[in-house]
Design a protein around this motif. Structure first.
Motif, short mmCIF file in Angstrom:
data_model
loop_
_atom_site.label_atom_id
_atom_site.label_comp_id
_atom_site.label_asym_id
_atom_site.label_seq_id
_atom_site.Cartn_x
_atom_site.Cartn_y
_atom_site.Cartn_z
N ALA A 1 0.82 -1.21 0.00
CA ALA A 1 0.00 0.00 0.00
C ALA A 1 0.85 1.27 0.00
N LYS B 1 -0.20 4.37 -1.98
CA LYS B 1 -1.26 5.23 -1.42
C LYS B 1 -0.63 6.38 -0.65
N GLU C 1 1.08 8.77 -3.20
CA GLU C 1 0.12 9.59 -3.92
C GLU C 1 -0.44 10.72 -3.06
N PRO D 1 -3.25 7.62 4.58
CA PRO D 1 -4.68 7.43 4.25
C PRO D 1 -5.46 6.90 5.43
#
Length: 72
Positions: free
Chosen positions: A45, A48, A51, A72
């Motif tokens: 992950a 994530k 980004e 996140p």
């Protein structure tokens, strides 16, 4: 005037929402994969996290101690 005030108040709140979430301060030796595994449950992950932090990261393999990353 009343219509303008909530819109003005809503814009900063919306802009501040990402920073109001969880953050992590990078320590020496950290990797995005390691941070992702610890905080998201899967090393895969890491993108994530990348980004969410493209404002300060240009390469997922290059993070620096002291950076404060949004999670996140």
């Amino acid at each position: 005037q009343v219509t303008g005030r909530p819109a003005t108040g809503a814009a900063p709140t919306a802009a501040a929402a990402p920073s109001a979430g969880k953050t992590y301060t990078v320590k020496a030796g950290d990797t995005l994969g390691g941070i992702a595994k610890e905080h998201l449950g899967s090393a895969g992950a890491y993108m994530k996290i990348f980004e969410l932090n493209t404002d300060q990261l240009t390469d997922p393999d290059k993070i620096n101690a002291g950076q404060v990353l949004h999670l996140p």
